[in-house]
Motif scaffolding. Structure first.
Motif, PDB file in Angstrom:
ATOM      1  N   LYS A   1     -24.765  -3.561  21.719  1.00  0.00           N
ATOM      2  CA  LYS A   1     -23.931  -2.397  21.999  1.00  0.00           C
ATOM      3  C   LYS A   1     -24.841  -1.212  22.300  1.00  0.00           C
ATOM      4  CE  LYS A   1     -20.449   0.215  19.326  1.00  0.00           C
ATOM      5  NZ  LYS A   1     -20.956   1.491  19.574  1.00  0.00           N
TER       6      LYS A   1
ATOM      7  N   THR B   1     -18.259   5.963  10.005  1.00  0.00           N
ATOM      8  CA  THR B   1     -18.151   4.753  10.824  1.00  0.00           C
ATOM      9  C   THR B   1     -16.738   4.247  10.753  1.00  0.00           C
ATOM     10  OG1 THR B   1     -18.737   3.476   8.909  1.00  0.00           O
ATOM     11  CG2 THR B   1     -20.490   3.869  10.472  1.00  0.00           C
TER      12      THR B   1
ATOM     13  N   ASN C   1     -26.271   2.393  22.527  1.00  0.00           N
ATOM     14  CA  ASN C   1     -26.123   3.588  21.709  1.00  0.00           C
ATOM     15  C   ASN C   1     -27.268   4.503  22.106  1.00  0.00           C
ATOM     16  OD1 ASN C   1     -24.880   5.016  19.589  1.00  0.00           O
ATOM     17  ND2 ASN C   1     -26.542   4.443  18.209  1.00  0.00           N
TER      18      ASN C   1
ATOM     19  N   LYS D   1     -27.844   3.578  11.887  1.00  0.00           N
ATOM     20  CA  LYS D   1     -28.885   2.839  12.581  1.00  0.00           C
ATOM     21  C   LYS D   1     -28.822   1.362  12.207  1.00  0.00           C
ATOM     22  CE  LYS D   1     -33.935   2.787  12.784  1.00  0.00           C
ATOM     23  NZ  LYS D   1     -35.100   3.349  12.087  1.00  0.00           N
TER      24      LYS D   1
ATOM     25  N   LYS E   1     -26.283  -0.271  10.936  1.00  0.00           N
ATOM     26  CA  LYS E   1     -25.031  -0.853  11.436  1.00  0.00           C
ATOM     27  C   LYS E   1     -25.146  -1.175  12.914  1.00  0.00           C
ATOM     28  CE  LYS E   1     -22.148  -1.279   8.259  1.00  0.00           C
ATOM     29  NZ  LYS E   1     -21.507  -2.549   8.022  1.00  0.00           N
ATOM     30  N   ASN E   2     -25.666  -0.188  13.661  1.00  0.00           N
ATOM     31  CA  ASN E   2     -25.757  -0.369  15.107  1.00  0.00           C
ATOM     32  C   ASN E   2     -26.576  -1.589  15.473  1.00  0.00           C
ATOM     33  OD1 ASN E   2     -24.174   1.815  15.701  1.00  0.00           O
ATOM     34  ND2 ASN E   2     -25.897   3.233  15.837  1.00  0.00           N
TER      35      ASN E   2
ATOM     36  N   ASP F   1     -30.870   7.099  14.848  1.00  0.00           N
ATOM     37  CA  ASP F   1     -29.965   5.955  14.939  1.00  0.00           C
ATOM     38  C   ASP F   1     -29.724   5.544  16.393  1.00  0.00           C
ATOM     39  OD1 ASP F   1     -28.634   8.480  15.047  1.00  0.00           O
ATOM     40  OD2 ASP F   1     -26.712   7.418  14.989  1.00  0.00           O
ATOM     41  N   MET F   2     -30.319   6.269  17.328  1.00  0.00           N
ATOM     42  CA  MET F   2     -30.051   5.965  18.742  1.00  0.00           C
ATOM     43  C   MET F   2     -31.324   5.652  19.517  1.00  0.00           C
ATOM     44  SD  MET F   2     -27.585   9.049  19.690  1.00  0.00           S
ATOM     45  CE  MET F   2     -26.794   9.884  18.355  1.00  0.00           C
TER      46      MET F   2
END
Ligand code: ADP
Ligand code: MG
Length: 660
Positions: free
Chosen positions: A268, A657, A270, A219, A221-222, A417-418
């Protein structure tokens, strides 16, 4: 091969262990028992009938061995236990015959019926059991005895040099957790049940802690990653949507907008696209791929099975090829030359959309300009695989499609995380599937309705569970059912079976015959769960329904009712009917899964078998949800404190990752 080090393991048994996904010492020691046998000798004078008990006894008569069928035998003899002389029967233990002499002391496990003075044993061991004993029981397969697994694990515990403990010291102190090595030891050879509880709690916590650490890390990182902002002509897209064979539902429209916004933004994407079976996720995916195409990028869609990949391929190609989009499919069963052509064209940029199975992940598959990655049936691809396909592009946008209507509570943890888009309402014109819970004894009436449907020219699915072989339950299996159905319909109805162990080609042929309507009844294991679309199928019968989670049943049920024909679902079960009756009252996948979740039932048959996010070695998302929440909170804090630099954490996080 690490397993060669284990005492008593030869090449043959190593193959068997591999089948259980055990490849090294670490796998062995974390192969946890799913239950325990507790042996505690009791006095038969004082026990309840119908509960399994353990007794010590001395053999009084020479056993009589009789064969009932070739593979079915019985031993019977008398024993003395305390002051009682009782008759013992045990089935299929002919091999014990020569060890059971008069005067021998044995331990028996089984059930006693006082009125008949008969003890039907399920287990016999030589020698008295002096004190209570707890024996771990492991999931196994044919050819591998529980004791072999026990011994292998014991030896692995001795030989394993380093057991990495992932719970940070502060947390271990906070919760008074013991060292990991101790817990592992206890879980495989406990002395009492209190001990088991403690060890289990600790291991579950650790498993969830690592899991949530990964999710939280992803999460974070995204959020940091920038993708590409994509530009496409809105008019062209609008034209496409307006000319679809149907009008989008409101939820589809909203989900589409969310995906398109993400494509446009430089963030990005996700995104998890959740929608009940038949809610129409594919079209949302298709529009997104078209937009991605218009902005000059390639897209890919990965499905979990070839059947499903082909289905998507046909649908998407039909929708897009007239708009100048080149759609191709890549699956394992293709010819080499075909595969080569596709891979070349993909690399040259002559393919705009590539649909396929896991075959897509292969290294030789290289895209020219991959901008959008879509994965169908996301829960089958675990958190560890979330990264795999996206690697093939430079920061591509990602959409995961899931037909499991996950309760919001779940989604907030395991998918946190999405971003999520939900399609809740189904396209108009769909009828609710009439659902009935039936006892085994009511099967006749079910068969009658099946026959009626077949006479009307419709088709039927029959589902039976398939599980790792255990001797514990009497379950329906596909082969048996086929015979019974054949008899019931006097050989006049075309029946075929389908199960996961068949070769791809065979499965396909069977599926095709069913699609063409040649086969009237398809008896299958749950392989049909995933997205199969046969519009003419109007009835599904599920045996041993009690073994499935409601969400799974709901998905299975979604195989019928795929057009405006009246459709039926029969859940056959003698157990757990209260829970199953929820299915009678609702066709709303989100409601159903929420109910299932609230009931916190134990391991869903699916959950234990499927690989993917839902599978934990010891934790159970439903039963142990509170632990998960705690682990979520703790891992967030741990991450924010920057503690993950330690090598052991770096290692597990790197594996998920490929972003850095
Ligand atoms: P799933 O969400 O299970 O992937 P699909 O995308 O396969 O569902 O859609 C199921 C069926 O419904 C398909 O045959 C599709 O063409 C049809 N469909 C999808 N959206 C609509 C709609 N808005 N109106 C009518 N039919 C639709
Ligand atoms: Mg689908």
């Amino acid at each position: 091969m690490e397993l060669e080090k284990i005492k008593g393991l030869g090449p043959k048994s190593i193959v068997l262990f591999n089948k259980l996904n055990i490849y090294n010492l670490e796998d062995l020691i974390t192969y946890y028992p799913y239950r325990y046998n507790i042996y505690k000798p009791v006095d038969l004078n004082a026990v309840n009938e119908n509960t399994s008990v353990t007794i010590n006894a001395t053999i009084e008569t020479t056993p009589k061995l009789s064969y009932i069928k070739r593979n079915f035998n019985r031993l019977s003899f008398r024993v003395l236990t305390e002051d009682l002389l009782i008759n013992v029967t045990i089935f299929n233990r002919a091999f014990l015959y020569k060890n059971l002499d008069i005067g021998k002391e044995i331990m028996l496990v089984g059930k006693y019926t006082r009125s008949k003075n008969s003890f039907v044993a399920s287990e016999i061991k030589l020698g008295f059991l002096k004190e209570a004993k707890i024996e771990p029981v492991y999931h196994s397969i044919k050819g591998l005895k529980n004791i072999q697994i026990q011994n292998a694990i014991k030896d692995a515990i001795v030989k394993k040099e380093k057991i990495i403990d992932y719970i940070p010291t502060e947390l271990k102190e906070k919760y008074h957790f013991q060292e990991k090595a101790a817990s592992i030891n206890i879980i495989h050879s406990p002395k009492n049940t209190t001990e088991i509880k403690q060890a289990k709690l600790r291991l579950i916590y650790e498993e969830f802690f690592i899991f949530m650490l990964k999710i939280n890390y992803l999460k974070k990182k995204n959020k940091e990653i920038l993708g590409h902002s994509k530009h496409f002509e809105d008019d062209k897209l609008k034209f496409f949507i307006e000319n679809l064979p149907f009008k989008l539902t409101l939820d589809q429209e909203k989900a589409t907008q969310e995906c398109l916004e993400d494509l446009k933004s430089n963030k990005k994407m996700n995104r998890l696209l959740i929608g009940d079976v038949g809610s129409g996720k594919t079209i949302v995916a298709t529009i997104s791929m078209y937009a991605n195409f218009l902005s000059g990028y390639q897209s890919t869609l990965m499905a979990p099975t070839e059947i499903l990949a082909k289905q998507h391929y046909t649908t998407i190609k039909n929708l897009l090829s007239s708009h100048g989009v080149k759609v191709e499919i890549l699956i394992g069963s293709q010819k080499k030359s075909e595969r080569k052509r596709i891979i070349e064209n993909l690399f040259n940029g002559e393919i705009d959309i590539l649909i396929g199975t896991h075959a897509l992940i292969s290294e030789e598959v290289i895209f020219k300009k991959l901008g959008l990655v879509i994965t169908d049936e996301q829960h089958r691809f675990g958190v560890n695989q979330r990264g795999n396909l996206q690697n093939k592009g430079n920061m591509p946008d990602i959409i995961y499609m899931s037909a499991t209507p996950i309760p919001r509570t779940y989604a907030l943890t395991i998918y946190q995380d999405m971003d999520t888009s939900m399609i809740k309402t189904k396209p108009m014109g769909r009828k609710e599937i009439k659902t009935f819970v039936k006892k085994e004894s009511e099967l006749k009436s079910v068969l009658k309705s099946i026959l009626e449907q077949i006479k009307k020219g419709h088709q039927v699915y029959v589902v039976a569970p398939s599980i790792l072989e255990t001797e514990e339950r009497n379950l329906h299996d596909v082969n048996h059912l086929k015979e019974s159905f054949k008899m019931a319909f006097k050989n006049k109805v075309e029946i075929e079976i389908l199960h996961g162990k068949m070769k791809t080609l065979e499965k396909e042929e069977i599926m095709n015959r069913y699609k063409e309507g040649k086969t009237k009844i398809l008896i299958a294991t749950t392989v049909i769960e995933v997205g199969v679309d046969v519009k003419n199928a109007t009835t599904i019968v599920i045996f041993n329904a009690e073994l499935f989670g409601l969400a799974t049943l709901h998905q299975l049920r979604g195989r019928v009712g795929r057009n405006d024909l009246e459709s039926y679902c029969y859940l056959i079960s003698d157990h757990d009917t209260e829970r199953l009756k929820i299915m009678e009252t609702s066709n709303d996948g989100f409601y159903i899964s929420e109910q299932d979740f609230l009931m916190r039932r134990g391991g869903d048959l699916f959950g234990t078998k499927q690989s993917g996010d839902m599978v934990f070695k010891i934790g159970n998302l439903q039963q142990d949800y509170k632990i998960l929440l705690q682990a979520k909170e703790d891992s967030e804090m741990f991450l924010n404190n920057g503690c993950i630099l330690e090598e052991k954490y770096q290692k597990i996080l790197k594996s998920i990752t490929n972003i850095d």
